[in-house]
Motif scaffolding. Structure first.
Motif, mmCIF file in Angstrom:
data_model
loop_
_atom_site.group_PDB
_atom_site.id
_atom_site.type_symbol
_atom_site.label_atom_id
_atom_site.label_comp_id
_atom_site.label_asym_id
_atom_site.label_seq_id
_atom_site.Cartn_x
_atom_site.Cartn_y
_atom_site.Cartn_z
ATOM 1 N N VAL A 19 0.821 -1.156 0.142
ATOM 2 C CA VAL A 19 0.051 -0.018 0.034
ATOM 3 C C VAL A 19 0.793 1.371 -0.076
ATOM 4 O O VAL A 19 0.490 2.068 -0.401
ATOM 5 C CB VAL A 19 -0.967 0.181 1.175
ATOM 6 N N GLU A 20 1.813 1.107 0.710
ATOM 7 C CA GLU A 20 2.821 2.299 0.922
ATOM 8 C C GLU A 20 3.312 2.819 -0.606
ATOM 9 O O GLU A 20 3.991 3.837 -1.150
ATOM 10 C CB GLU A 20 3.641 2.122 2.208
ATOM 11 N N LEU A 25 4.200 5.974 -5.432
ATOM 12 C CA LEU A 25 3.830 6.227 -6.756
ATOM 13 C C LEU A 25 2.935 7.362 -7.251
ATOM 14 O O LEU A 25 3.356 8.043 -8.299
ATOM 15 C CB LEU A 25 3.867 4.747 -7.484
ATOM 16 N N VAL A 26 1.995 7.336 -6.503
ATOM 17 C CA VAL A 26 0.917 8.118 -6.810
ATOM 18 C C VAL A 26 1.473 9.738 -6.687
ATOM 19 O O VAL A 26 1.105 10.596 -7.289
ATOM 20 C CB VAL A 26 -0.227 7.962 -5.876
ATOM 21 N N ALA A 56 6.884 4.439 -18.709
ATOM 22 C CA ALA A 56 5.857 4.408 -17.456
ATOM 23 C C ALA A 56 6.031 3.204 -16.656
ATOM 24 O O ALA A 56 7.011 2.442 -16.893
ATOM 25 C CB ALA A 56 4.585 3.948 -18.113
ATOM 26 N N VAL A 57 5.424 3.337 -15.425
ATOM 27 C CA VAL A 57 5.759 2.227 -14.207
ATOM 28 C C VAL A 57 4.341 1.573 -14.240
ATOM 29 O O VAL A 57 3.094 2.021 -14.144
ATOM 30 C CB VAL A 57 6.176 2.683 -13.038
ATOM 31 N N LEU A 58 4.213 0.179 -14.509
ATOM 32 C CA LEU A 58 3.176 -0.759 -14.494
ATOM 33 C C LEU A 58 3.095 -1.489 -12.990
ATOM 34 O O LEU A 58 4.086 -2.100 -12.657
ATOM 35 C CB LEU A 58 2.865 -1.743 -15.627
ATOM 36 N N LYS A 59 2.012 -1.342 -12.489
ATOM 37 C CA LYS A 59 1.939 -1.785 -10.720
ATOM 38 C C LYS A 59 0.690 -2.636 -10.802
ATOM 39 O O LYS A 59 -0.292 -2.412 -11.082
ATOM 40 C CB LYS A 59 1.925 -0.593 -9.644
ATOM 41 N N GLN A 87 -9.821 -7.727 -13.045
ATOM 42 C CA GLN A 87 -8.152 -7.687 -12.851
ATOM 43 C C GLN A 87 -7.895 -6.242 -13.261
ATOM 44 O O GLN A 87 -7.971 -5.838 -14.471
ATOM 45 C CB GLN A 87 -7.729 -8.797 -13.949
ATOM 46 N N THR A 88 -7.229 -5.482 -12.432
ATOM 47 C CA THR A 88 -6.642 -4.341 -12.443
ATOM 48 C C THR A 88 -5.285 -3.786 -12.031
ATOM 49 O O THR A 88 -4.534 -4.854 -11.302
ATOM 50 C CB THR A 88 -7.691 -3.326 -11.446
ATOM 51 N N ALA A 89 -4.498 -3.199 -13.030
ATOM 52 C CA ALA A 89 -3.412 -2.566 -12.694
ATOM 53 C C ALA A 89 -3.385 -1.065 -12.586
ATOM 54 O O ALA A 89 -4.222 -0.511 -13.038
ATOM 55 C CB ALA A 89 -2.167 -3.391 -13.710
ATOM 56 N N LEU A 90 -2.373 -0.585 -12.076
ATOM 57 C CA LEU A 90 -1.992 0.893 -12.123
ATOM 58 C C LEU A 90 -0.848 1.341 -13.104
ATOM 59 O O LEU A 90 -0.106 0.586 -13.113
ATOM 60 C CB LEU A 90 -1.844 1.557 -10.713
ATOM 61 N N ILE A 91 -1.132 2.274 -13.898
ATOM 62 C CA ILE A 91 0.169 2.681 -14.586
ATOM 63 C C ILE A 91 0.442 4.190 -14.151
ATOM 64 O O ILE A 91 -0.490 5.006 -14.016
ATOM 65 C CB ILE A 91 -0.326 2.449 -16.074
ATOM 66 N N PHE A 92 1.798 4.409 -14.100
ATOM 67 C CA PHE A 92 2.246 5.932 -13.733
ATOM 68 C C PHE A 92 3.297 6.284 -14.458
ATOM 69 O O PHE A 92 4.066 5.457 -15.241
ATOM 70 C CB PHE A 92 2.994 5.858 -12.444
ATOM 71 N N THR A 93 3.227 7.540 -14.919
ATOM 72 C CA THR A 93 3.879 8.119 -16.167
ATOM 73 C C THR A 93 3.907 9.628 -16.165
ATOM 74 O O THR A 93 3.107 10.177 -15.662
ATOM 75 C CB THR A 93 3.385 7.643 -17.579
#
Length: 341
Positions: A19-20, A25-26, A56-59, A87-93
């Motif tokens: 979680v942290e 990343l957020v 990007a970072v895929l989490k 089914q979910t993932a987060l992506i950061f860019t």
């Protein structure tokens, strides 16, 4: 209070760290996206993660942990919880939402369908030859609903046919045969559900833009703006040459029609006077041949015989002028193309 403390003590350390990690990343990236990863094989998902590592970072994490991390973030980020499902993932860019969407769409690849799955689109088998020799495969294809036959020592598909409609369940036989024919009805990839940037949420219906249409609209708008500025005589760097050429042409026409004796128009005025004189002489000669002398009669005869030649020459000049205008328009279009990419 004691119950909450007791419950938190039993949360595994790895979950707390997960979680942290998401929360960090957020706050580290200006753009957060929620993507669907359903149906993507683990090996292919790892390949996608590697292909995105520079942009990007895929989490990938459990939905419950993703929701907890989002709920413990800012009020804007909490809104992204609405898009966490299945089914979910987060992506950061740091890329903009439109570029991210385009990148993810390009990364999608065809994938075979499995028996028992519901096809999202019509599955069409095209008519034509196959690489298979005659054998049991002919019966297998026919059993799967594919119109096959033998022709020239090879199995051929006799006609183009939709073997499954969108929303239908694909049978095991059909799925196996489609794979053997290298027909991959599915498109597998990261399915972007929503992106948040600076508090604004962008969904695929907004991000899916037609670049060719936008470019065409820009070109048309530029041409219309150019024409408007010229007709309104509004000088700019882009149209000043056209305005000056137009002004010179219009002033020349005024000088000719007003019979202003200027060096630049004298040849045209003399030619015009000559033409009017010849017209008067021709009309007079038609009524009375004695009205004009022999020299003028000879000139009228020469003019009459030269008329077809002059007409042909004028057509050539007009064609050259049209070609020149087309070249200028082509040059403008090329310039606009360079301007917009």
């Amino acid at each position: 209070m004691m119950a909450e403390l007791h419950h938190s003590e039993h949360i595994p350390k790895w979950k707390k760290e997960e979680v942290e990690d998401i929360k960090n990343l957020v706050t580290s990236y200006p753009l957060l996206g929620v993507v669907g990863i359903g149906g993507i094989p683990a090996k292919q998902l790892q390949a996608m993660r590697r292909s995105l590592k520079d942009v990007a970072v895929l989490k990938v994490s459990r939905n419950s942990l993703i929701r907890r991390a989002l709920d413990e973030s800012s009020d804007d980020i909490k809104k992204m919880d609405d898009y966490v499902e299945v089914q979910t993932a987060l992506i950061f860019t740091e890329e903009n939402p439109f570029k991210l969407y385009k990148l993810l769409e390009k990364s999608k690849s065809p994938s075979p369908i499995k028996g028992g799955m519901v096809t999202p689109n019509d599955i069409v088998v095209e008519a034509g030859p196959t690489s298979f020799p005659p054998g049991p495969i002919l019966g297998d294809m026919q059993a799967a609903g594919i119109p096959a036959a033998i022709d020239g020592g090879k199995v051929v598909i006799k006609e183009t046919k939709a073997v499954a409609k969108a929303g239908e369940v694909v049978s095991q036989k059909l799925a196996a045969m489609l794979t053997r024919l290298e027909i991959y009805p599915l498109e597998v990839g990261l399915d972007l559900r929503a992106v948040m940037e600076e508090g604004s949420i962008f969904t695929p219906d907004v991000l899916a833009i037609d670049e060719e249409q936008i470019f065409a609209d820009f070109v048309q708008a530029t041409q219309q703006a150019f024409n408007l500025s010229v007709n309104a005589v509004y000088p700019t760097t882009e149209n000043i040459s056209t305005l000056l050429a137009k002004a010179a042409s219009e002033s020349k026409n005024v000088a000719i029609n007003a019979v202003v004796f200027e060096p630049d128009v004298m040849d045209i005025l003399l030619g015009k006077a000559q033409g009017e004189m010849m017209s008067v002489a021709s009309a007079a000669s038609a009524k009375d041949e004695g009205a004009v002398d022999d020299e003028l009669k000879e000139a009228l005869g020469a003019a009459a015989s030269a008329a077809p030649v002059e007409s042909a020459a004028e057509e050539v000049v007009e064609e050259k002028e049209e070609e020149k205008e087309e070249e200028e328009e082509g040059g403008m279009a090329a310039g606009l193309g360079a301007l917009f990419g």
